[in-house]
Design a protein around this motif. Structure first.
Motif, PDB file in Angstrom:
ATOM      1  N   THR A  90      35.232  48.125  46.086  1.00  9.78           N
ATOM      2  CA  THR A  90      35.954  49.364  45.844  1.00  9.78           C
ATOM      3  C   THR A  90      35.386  50.479  46.720  1.00  9.78           C
ATOM      4  N   TYR A 121      44.180  54.067  41.886  1.00  9.49           N
ATOM      5  CA  TYR A 121      43.849  53.167  42.982  1.00  9.49           C
ATOM      6  C   TYR A 121      45.099  52.528  43.583  1.00  9.49           C
ATOM      7  N   GLY A 161      35.630  52.478  39.618  1.00  8.31           N
ATOM      8  CA  GLY A 161      35.975  53.853  39.923  1.00  8.31           C
ATOM      9  C   GLY A 161      36.021  54.762  38.720  1.00  8.31           C
ATOM     10  N   LYS A 206      41.979  59.158  45.073  1.00  6.71           N
ATOM     11  CA  LYS A 206      42.531  57.973  45.723  1.00  6.71           C
ATOM     12  C   LYS A 206      41.447  56.938  46.017  1.00  6.71           C
ATOM     13  N   VAL A 207      41.742  55.696  45.699  1.00  6.47           N
ATOM     14  CA  VAL A 207      40.803  54.601  45.936  1.00  6.47           C
ATOM     15  C   VAL A 207      41.592  53.362  46.335  1.00  6.47           C
ATOM     16  N   ASP A 208      41.092  52.631  47.331  1.00  2.34           N
ATOM     17  CA  ASP A 208      41.673  51.332  47.697  1.00  2.34           C
ATOM     18  C   ASP A 208      40.936  50.233  46.943  1.00  2.34           C
ATOM     19  N   HIS A 209      41.683  49.241  46.482  1.00  2.00           N
ATOM     20  CA  HIS A 209      41.069  48.212  45.655  1.00  2.00           C
ATOM     21  C   HIS A 209      41.781  46.885  45.862  1.00  2.00           C
TER      22      HIS A 209
END
Length: 300
Positions: A90, A121, A161, A206-209
């Motif tokens: 993450t 995410y 997160g 915002k988070v990429d997962h």
């Protein structure tokens, strides 16, 4: 607010782990990597040390809940006020923790007890943004996060997160270790909800997962593809959770129907179908017999 990031690892891609730590370390007051007996534990330690992260090394895989509890215990001992839970893949965008912290402070003033707040995410395999989920009687509503610019309440948020006050964790209790993996975050959020604590998602964080190794299409739905053993844990834990008094009725129906969907999809549309069938059937059996904890695969 003093935040300890708790990153749990198990045989991670260490280059990706470095990205995780590089993105999170500047945003928090401390980082601990809890390694669950990785084959590449030495490299994990080297990567962690490059970012001044403390390492708690388990000799074997104790499960994600136990590792998260270890991180929370360290946070308590070292005088932190909150933990930020992280998976090994993450990667945070700049300002995520500040966003979560600021929104949490406002929410606590408005609503009182808040269990956790997490980011919106973006799931890279399905190419979709997460949604909030709320049960109302037997109905389960899915709420888009693409419009709002303020936190949205959700019955649960994924662990990775999520920002959690240690004071709430102490009152609600730790993560249920005998679930081992899968739905650990959901179970805790439901338990917190029953105790009067609400969970939220921040659309502006915002988070990429990554969820699983890919997806398969089942009608209009997408199902994440995991290694076969995860089919066992998800079905076992889902059917166990469906029988708990603090699980909302709509979620009980969801877990039952989703488990049946998994039985149909994973045994016909993906690889290792016979093994997946065996594991899912074992998960159903173990759920109803109350056999939780880590599975001894030699007995499948």
């Amino acid at each position: 607010m003093r935040v300890l990031a708790v990153a749990v690892t198990y045989n991670p891609d260490t280059d990706l782990l470095a990205q995780v730590l590089r993105s999170s370390a500047p945003q928090v007051q401390g980082v601990v990597v809890v390694d669950n007996g990785s084959a590449n534990a030495g490299t994990v330690r080297e990567v962690a040390s490059a970012f001044q992260a403390h390492v708690l090394a388990n000799e074997e895989n104790l499960g994600i809940a136990a590792a998260q509890n270890q991180g929370a215990a360290m946070a308590q001992t070292e005088g932190y006020s909150h933990i930020l839970l992280l998976d090994q893949d993450t990667v945070l965008t700049p300002g995520v923790v500040a966003d979560l912290s600021n929104n949490l402070t406002v929410l606590e003033k408005e609503h009182g007890g808040v269990a956790a707040i997490g980011p919106a995410y973006y799931e890279l395999n399905s190419q979709k943004q997460t949604r909030a989920y709320r049960a109302n009687g037997l109905r389960l509503s899915r709420i888009s996060l693409e419009g709002p610019d303020h936190p949205v309440e959700s019955d649960f948020i994924i662990a990775s997160g999520s920002l959690i006050p240690l004071a709430v964790l102490k009152k609600v209790g730790g993560f249920k270790e005998d679930l081992f993996i899968d739905l650990v975050d959901v179970e805790w959020c439901f338990r917190a909800r029953a105790a009067g604590y609400r969970s939220f998602l921040s659309p502006t964080a915002k988070v990429d997962h990554h969820l699983g190794s890919g997806t398969i299409e089942v009608g209009k739905r997408q199902i994440a593809v995991h290694v076969p053993i995860r089919n066992y844990y998800w079905v076992r834990n889902a059917l166990w959770l469906a029988r708990q008094p603090y699980t909302p009725s709509a979620w009980k129906l969801y877990f039952i129907s989703r488990s049946l969907g998994f039985l149909a999809a994973y045994t016909t549309l993906v690889d290792k179908r016979i093994l997946r069938l065996q594991l899912i059937c074992r998960g159903i059996w173990d759920s109803f017999t109350g056999h939780l904890g880590r599975l001894n695969q030699g007995k499948v």
